[in-house]
Motif scaffolding. Structure first.
Motif, PDB file in Angstrom:
ATOM      1  N   PRO A 138      33.715  39.375  51.079  1.00 52.00           N
ATOM      2  CA  PRO A 138      33.042  38.239  50.099  1.00 52.00           C
ATOM      3  C   PRO A 138      33.915  37.483  49.506  1.00 52.00           C
ATOM      4  O   PRO A 138      34.865  37.917  48.510  1.00 52.00           O
ATOM      5  CB  PRO A 138      32.041  38.871  49.218  1.00 52.00           C
ATOM      6  CG  PRO A 138      32.428  40.321  49.067  1.00 52.00           C
ATOM      7  CD  PRO A 138      33.172  40.755  50.244  1.00 52.00           C
ATOM      8  N   PRO A 139      33.907  35.978  49.464  1.00 45.45           N
ATOM      9  CA  PRO A 139      34.728  35.340  48.667  1.00 45.45           C
ATOM     10  C   PRO A 139      34.383  35.598  46.922  1.00 45.45           C
ATOM     11  O   PRO A 139      33.096  35.861  46.508  1.00 45.45           O
ATOM     12  CB  PRO A 139      34.308  33.917  48.887  1.00 45.45           C
ATOM     13  CG  PRO A 139      33.275  34.071  49.816  1.00 45.45           C
ATOM     14  CD  PRO A 139      32.730  35.284  50.048  1.00 45.45           C
ATOM     15  N   LYS A 140      35.327  35.508  46.050  1.00 46.49           N
ATOM     16  CA  LYS A 140      35.276  35.808  44.905  1.00 46.49           C
ATOM     17  C   LYS A 140      34.323  35.066  44.031  1.00 46.49           C
ATOM     18  O   LYS A 140      34.182  33.737  44.383  1.00 46.49           O
ATOM     19  CB  LYS A 140      36.436  35.728  43.976  1.00 46.49           C
ATOM     20  CG  LYS A 140      37.199  37.172  43.278  1.00 46.49           C
ATOM     21  CD  LYS A 140      38.381  36.952  42.523  1.00 46.49           C
ATOM     22  CE  LYS A 140      38.255  37.778  41.419  1.00 46.49           C
ATOM     23  NZ  LYS A 140      39.396  37.728  40.532  1.00 46.49           N
ATOM     24  N   GLY A 141      33.162  35.494  43.114  1.00 47.87           N
ATOM     25  CA  GLY A 141      32.478  34.558  42.425  1.00 47.87           C
ATOM     26  C   GLY A 141      31.253  34.073  43.331  1.00 47.87           C
ATOM     27  O   GLY A 141      30.643  33.230  42.511  1.00 47.87           O
ATOM     28  N   VAL A 142      31.131  34.387  44.284  1.00 47.81           N
ATOM     29  CA  VAL A 142      30.060  34.108  45.038  1.00 47.81           C
ATOM     30  C   VAL A 142      28.809  35.097  45.134  1.00 47.81           C
ATOM     31  O   VAL A 142      29.154  36.235  45.585  1.00 47.81           O
ATOM     32  CB  VAL A 142      30.225  33.391  46.687  1.00 47.81           C
ATOM     33  CG1 VAL A 142      29.180  33.029  47.258  1.00 47.81           C
ATOM     34  CG2 VAL A 142      31.365  32.271  46.374  1.00 47.81           C
TER      35      VAL A 142
END
Ligand SMILES: [Zn+2]
Length: 293
Positions: free
Chosen positions: A138-142
């Motif tokens: 997962p992309p960070k902060g999403v």
């Protein structure tokens, strides 16, 4: 703005969500299950505001610029996705061409981003598999929130990576929920018993209560999925550990998958208004058969 108490949740789940919000530890992948379409989306919106709100004391405050935009549906960092209007299924194209590229873009205004899928039950397997790849790295902060009418339509691989928040139906109380779960556990245990009348003897309560049968079937599906989770050493969702372990030790993977399939068919028949007495008879015979061979 809706408050957490406006959602029909069991007391246990409400306090779980409360504490996740308070400690700013809202999970990064959430499946919001059951309830009705609009409540699922409202809860997803609530959780988005709870994770991005900039008030220092209570979130979501409903008053800050972030909350105001989120609750008006115009915050650029909270995005909603659904299947295309003329399509029956949520296609892999939306995942590949919209969600994936969007997920790697930095937030516009907030400290993070939230992606909400409004009708995850319509995602076909290739869409789910493509989505799974995003969840795996997962992309960070999403955060991803999948709104879904029933868990049977989600792949086990996605379910095991997400936290499930299950809503109750409008006319359903905490007590109803407990009653149907208790009965589902008894029936699941009876399925593994050598006494073949034990199961049948418990089905009398359904004769005047189709809604109860419906709820019990869906709870039994969760129990069977939990038993599969035990076999794959992943997470149990129902909180009924003993029952899940018992099912897992007495039934094979094939038996369990069979059972889930049969429970699906029964639930379809109820929705198509089949004769209740016949259904109850089928409920007994078909399920016992599924545990054999
Ligand atoms: Zn706020």
């Amino acid at each position: 703005m809706k408050k957490l108490t406006d959602f029909n949740l069991t007391d246990a789940l409400r306090s779980e969500i409360e504490s996740a919000v308070k400690n700013r530890r809202i999970p990064h992948a959430i499946i919001i299950l059951a309830g009705d379409f609009q409540s699922r989306i409202d809860l997803a919106t609530y959780l988005s505001a709870a994770s991005l709100c900039i008030d220092e004391h209570s979130f979501p405050c409903g008053e800050c610029r972030v909350c105001k935009k989120i609750f008006s549906g115009i915050h650029p960092d909270v995005q909603y996705y659904e299947r295309e209007k003329d399509k029956k299924e949520f296609s892999v194209k939306i995942v590949r061409e919209s969600i994936k590229p969007d997920a790697f873009v930095k937030p516009n205004e907030a400290d993070g981003r939230v992606f909400i899928i409004k009708d995850a039950e319509t995602m076909n397997p290739s869409a789910q598999n493509a989505f799974l790849k995003i969840l795996e790295e997962p992309p960070k902060g999403v955060r991803f929130i999948l709104c879904c009418d029933n868990s049977a339509s989600m792949l086990e691989t996605i379910r095991s990576r997400a936290t499930v928040y299950s809503l109750l139906k409008d006319n359903e109380s905490d007590e109803d929920d407990e009653k149907s779960l208790k009965l589902a556990v008894e029936l699941a245990n009876a399925l593994t018993s050598t006494n073949e009348y034990e199961f049948m003897s418990k089905t009398g309560v359904f004769e005047k209560d189709k809604e109860l049968l419906k709820k019990v079937i869906s709870k039994m599906q969760v129990l069977c999925r939990d038993a599969l989770a035990v076999k794959n050493s992943s997470i149990i969702l129902s909180g009924e550990k003993d029952c899940a372990y018992k099912l897992a030790s007495s039934l094979s993977v094939k038996n369990l998958i069979n059972l889930i399939g049969k429970l699906n068919e029964l639930s379809d028949s109820i929705n198509k208004n089949a004769n209740l007495n016949l259904l109850i008879t089928r409920f007994s015979s078909v399920l016992r058969q599924a545990t054999r061979g």
